[in-house]
Design an enzyme around this catalytic site. Structure first.
Site, short mmCIF file in Angstrom:
data_model
loop_
_atom_site.label_atom_id
_atom_site.label_comp_id
_atom_site.label_asym_id
_atom_site.label_seq_id
_atom_site.Cartn_x
_atom_site.Cartn_y
_atom_site.Cartn_z
N ILE A 31 0.76 -1.38 0.20
CA ILE A 31 0.22 -0.07 0.20
C ILE A 31 0.78 0.64 0.50
CG2 ILE A 31 -0.11 0.44 3.05
CD1 ILE A 31 -3.33 0.72 1.93
N ASN A 87 11.67 -8.31 7.28
CA ASN A 87 12.15 -7.55 8.51
C ASN A 87 11.66 -8.46 9.40
OD1 ASN A 87 13.04 -5.52 6.33
ND2 ASN A 87 10.79 -4.50 6.22
N VAL A 96 4.20 -4.97 10.46
CA VAL A 96 3.00 -6.24 10.88
C VAL A 96 3.18 -7.37 11.09
CG1 VAL A 96 1.70 -7.21 9.46
CG2 VAL A 96 1.59 -5.15 8.63
N HIS A 100 6.33 -11.54 5.41
CA HIS A 100 5.98 -11.35 4.86
C HIS A 100 7.25 -10.89 4.06
CE1 HIS A 100 5.25 -8.15 7.14
NE2 HIS A 100 6.12 -7.41 6.56
N HIS A 102 9.24 -8.88 1.20
CA HIS A 102 9.05 -8.08 0.28
C HIS A 102 10.24 -7.95 -1.06
CE1 HIS A 102 7.66 -4.24 3.41
NE2 HIS A 102 8.40 -5.64 4.14
P1 5GP Z 1 7.26 -4.49 7.55
O1 5GP Z 1 7.07 -2.90 8.07
O2 5GP Z 1 5.97 -4.92 8.36
O3 5GP Z 1 8.43 -5.29 6.93
O4 5GP Z 1 7.07 -4.41 6.30
C1 5GP Z 1 4.77 -4.28 6.48
C2 5GP Z 1 4.62 -3.49 5.00
O5 5GP Z 1 2.63 -3.74 4.61
C3 5GP Z 1 4.91 -2.51 4.84
O6 5GP Z 1 6.34 -2.20 3.52
C4 5GP Z 1 3.45 -1.42 4.07
O7 5GP Z 1 3.29 -0.63 3.49
C5 5GP Z 1 2.64 -2.56 4.40
N1 5GP Z 1 0.76 -2.66 4.42
C6 5GP Z 1 0.52 -2.44 5.14
N2 5GP Z 1 -0.36 -1.89 5.89
C7 5GP Z 1 -0.96 -2.15 4.77
C8 5GP Z 1 -2.65 -2.58 4.10
O8 5GP Z 1 -3.50 -2.42 4.84
N3 5GP Z 1 -2.22 -3.42 2.36
C9 5GP Z 1 -1.78 -3.13 1.83
N4 5GP Z 1 -1.35 -3.69 0.51
N5 5GP Z 1 -0.03 -3.32 2.09
C10 5GP Z 1 0.00 -3.31 3.35
#
Ligand code: 5GP
Length: 115
Positions: A31, A87, A96, A100, A102
């Site tokens: 997003i 991460n 989150v 996941h 990236h």
């Molecule tokens: P992290 O910081 O945990 O490695 O990555 C979480 C990722 O999830 C971030 O890049 C953030 O932009 C993405 N993200 C968080 N909420 C949402 C959402 O509701 N929809 C989508 N498509 N991505 C999200």
């Protein structure tokens, strides 16, 4: 494990631009893209962090990379290359708590990734 936003994307309670789905994995556009191409590949099984991956999850985690490569090829970024990063916890920048992968692509990416 408590529900995360990604559980709601898996259950379609929250919309996302879905790029791939099978029994075990889901891929969707981030997003808040940090590169011209930025998508996430997640297992449908909720695993909070890399630290929580169990021996029985190893082929599932490998599957995430296979899915990532298929999408990268479809998007035409596989040959030029991309970053695949997961991460972990606070210092890793995880926000989150559902693992996941990236995938960042579409331009040369800086290294090292810290400032
Ligand atoms: P992290 O910081 O945990 O490695 O990555 C979480 C990722 O999830 C971030 O890049 C953030 O932009 C993405 N993200 C968080 N909420 C949402 C959402 O509701 N929809 C989508 N498509 N991505 C999200």
């Amino acid at each position: 494990m408590s529900d995360t936003i990604f559980s709601k994307i898996i259950s379609k309670e929250i919309p996302a631009e879905i790029l791939y789905e099978d029994e075990h994995a889901l891929a969707f556009s981030d997003i808040s893209p940090q590169a011209p191409v930025h998508f996430l590949v997640i297992p449908k099984k909720p695993i909070a962090t890399i630290n929580d991956i169990q021996p029985e999850d190893t082929s599932l985690v490998g599957h995430l990379y296979w899915v990532a490569a298929q999408i990268a090829k479809q998007k035409g970024v596989a040959e030029d290359g991309y970053r695949a990063v997961m991460n972990c916890n606070e210092y890793g920048g995880q926000t989150v708590y559902h693992i996941h992968l990236h995938i960042l692509a579409g331009k040369p990416l800086g290294w090292p990734p810290y400032q």
